[in-house]
Scaffold this motif. Structure first.
Motif: not given
Length: 616
Positions: A127, A130-131, A133-138, A354, A356, A438
């Protein structure tokens, strides 16, 4: 003790940790935040709640194992008292058998508890990864670039690995040993309150040493981690820019910078080693005090006949048995300081800015307006000094000018990578920097000459842009940029693995893959910043024309280093010294006989280029 010191030194070497030391930070350009201790605690509680059943099972099994471990010292005391009373061997044999059964039960329960604890740790680590990676991509691209690759790499590798080791090993061990210590202390108090008080009094000597260590450890490990990130950043920058370093003869300067960073790292590691060298010997001495106290007081009470010898022995055995768990706890506390610092760095990404899509406004159209834009880098002068430009939907605009004119900076502002120091860049009336990732990807895509081939197959590399793309769409995108020929020659076509362990790609092939991703992304506006620079002239022109055909009706802004791109564009913008000096069609600007006309004639070799305009 020496074993623990060596182990701590190895951990410091294998798992570098974050830092918050101003002295170390002076050499670092990271802007990524580090989470405060309260934020780390909240994150820890959140992770535990996510897998609460497994965590509860770990606690329950550890408690049962600790209860089973309490039987042996008490039974040994019973054996002593039984022998002193002249009891037969039958009673002793039964008590010995009970000791064996209790030890077996403790072993099985402890093994089960470790198994459940390790599974809990691995799931929790997944977890966290995954968090991360998600935070880095954001993260906005500007934040990532300013942070540097060293800091993000250290957080995503060494720091996450350290947290994983703690969750898998240190966490379960700490739980097991903490429960054992509590039950052992309770057993001593239950045997005799006075002996229990003596044991607790003897253990009180651990508190000053532990407090001294904890007040310094977090800062020390944070400083060590920052220094490690700086070393990684300098090495990465030197390696990636090796040709530039060699061309400009900057070898000595880079070596000096590397040595300075390594010296800072060495000092921070020596500081944490000093903390361990004071902490562990003091702990070793403190372990002897409660056992000695209980034996002295217990011996005096036994001499008066107020307590049995078996009780004194059982209490001493309980306290002696406590040394192992306490030793493990204090070692894990030391490890928790370093892993806590690592977790603070990993969790710190949650506090970074971030991007979003949740509250992202929707542009009214694809028109781009640049109004009074100024921009200056943190440690440099002003790069753009007031630029006004409107790019109409569907227009092909070429931006030309000498090196250092501000072309690339303008392209980054148009793509939302950076925000202007003054003025505004809007698409459809909405500031570009306010768009979520996005929404921004559907509006504006920036393609530079720096391309990356991701580990995976050709299909994986292309579907990054459009996960739902069919094979027919993938081949169409490859054909559009002229990459279908060499991809069809690969052993497994679209299923061929690329990167380390797979087929290697050269610079031009990597560029073509990146351009194929652009075709699949299908943005409204495409910004090409020398995106075909690594291709040979013939292939580059073919690729640019193919892209122009595919992106018909889309807005294309090309930072041109080959002036045929400007010739084919609807309009040409000329940048000089951070200013937009000319704007018009190719024919209009050539007829005006200004800066663009001089560039055009120089490119065709009609006459030598004027100083500062040798490169478009």
């Amino acid at each position: 003790m020496n074993k623990r010191l060596r182990r701590g030194a190895r951990q410091a070497t294998k798992h570098p940790h974050p830092a918050n030391n101003p002295k170390s930070r002076a050499h670092s350009r990271t802007t990524l935040p580090v989470a405060e201790p309260r934020d780390v605690r909240r994150a820890t509680v959140r992770l535990i709640r996510t897998d609460a059943k497994a965590f509860t099972a770990v606690l329950a099994l550890n408690s049962l194992a600790a209860i089973a471990g309490l039987a042996s010292p008490w039974l040994v005391g019973r054996i002593i008292d039984e022998v002193r009373r002249g009891g037969g061997t039958s009673a002793v044999d039964k008590l010995a058998l009970a000791i064996l059964m209790a030890a077996t039960a403790q072993l099985l329960l402890a093994r089960w508890a470790r198994y459940v604890g390790h599974r809990f740790g691995e799931r929790t680590l997944a977890r966290i990864r995954e968090e991360f990676v998600d935070r880095t991509l954001a993260l906005p691209a500007s934040v990532v670039e300013r942070a540097g690759t060293g800091d993000l790499t250290a957080r995503g590798t060494a720091d996450v690995a350290t947290v994983g080791t703690t969750l898998r090993d240190a966490g379960p061990e700490l739980l097991i040993n903490s429960v054992q210590v509590l039950f052992l202390l309770g057993a001593v108090v239950a045997l005799d309150p006075l002996l229990g008080a003596c044991g607790l009094l003897g253990l009180a000597g651990l508190w000053p040493v532990l407090r001294w260590y904890l007040r310094r450890a977090r800062t020390g490990y944070l400083a060590e981690g920052t220094a490690t990130s700086d070393v990684a950043e300098i090495l990465a920058a030197t390696a990636s820019g090796a040709r530039t370093v060699e061309a400009l003869r900057l070898e000595r300067r880079r070596v000096t910078a590397s040595r300075d960073a390594l010296e800072t790292s060495r000092r921070t590691r020596l500081h944490t080693l000093f903390l361990r060298s004071v902490f562990f010997p003091s702990v070793e001495i403190a372990y002897l005090v409660p056992v000695a106290t209980v034996l002295l007081v217990g011996g005096a009470l036994h001499a008066r006949g107020t307590i049995s010898l078996g009780t004194v022995v059982a209490a001493a055995l309980y306290l002696q048995q406590m040394v192992g768990p306490l030793d493990e706890i204090l070692m894990r506390v030391e490890q928790l300081q370093s892993s806590g610092a690592s977790f603070a760095r990993v969790e710190g990404l949650a506090q970074a800015p971030r991007a979003t899509d949740a509250d992202s406004p929707t542009p009214a159209d694809d028109r781009i307006d640049v109004t009074g834009v100024r921009y200056a880098y943190d440690r440099g002068g002003e790069v753009l000094g007031g630029v006004d430009l409107t790019v109409r939907p569907g227009e092909r605009l070429a931006v030309v000018g000498p090196s250092g004119a501000g072309k690339t900076t303008l392209s980054r502002l148009l793509a939302g990578v950076d925000a202007p120091s003054a003025g505004s860049v809007t698409v459809g009336g909405v500031p570009v920097v306010a768009l979520g990732p996005e929404v921004l990807r559907r509006q504006v895509v920036l393609v530079t000459q720096e391309h990356h081939v991701f580990l995976g197959t050709v299909r994986d590399n292309l579907r990054i842009a459009e996960p739902s793309a069919t094979d027919e769409e993938l081949w169409a995108a490859l054909t559009a940029v002229g990459a279908d020929a060499w991809v069809r020659l690969l052993p497994d076509g679209l299923d061929t693995a690329l990167g380390d362990g797979g087929c290697r790609t050269d610079g031009s092939q990597a560029q073509q893959l990146a351009l194929a991703r652009v075709v699949l992304a299908d943005p409204h506006t495409l910004i090409l910043d020398e995106a075909t620079a690594l291709l040979d002239p013939t292939t580059a022109r073919h690729t640019e024309r193919a892209l122009a055909a595919v992106l018909e009706g889309r807005t294309v802004i090309a930072i041109a280093h080959r002036l045929h791109t400007a010739h084919d564009a609807d309009r040409v913008a000329v940048m000089e010294n951070g200013l937009l000096t000319e704007l018009g069609t190719h024919d209009e600007l050539v007829a005006a006989d200004g800066a663009y006309a001089a560039l055009w004639r120089s490119w065709h070799g009609e006459r030598p280029a004027s100083p500062g305009t040798a490169r478009a």
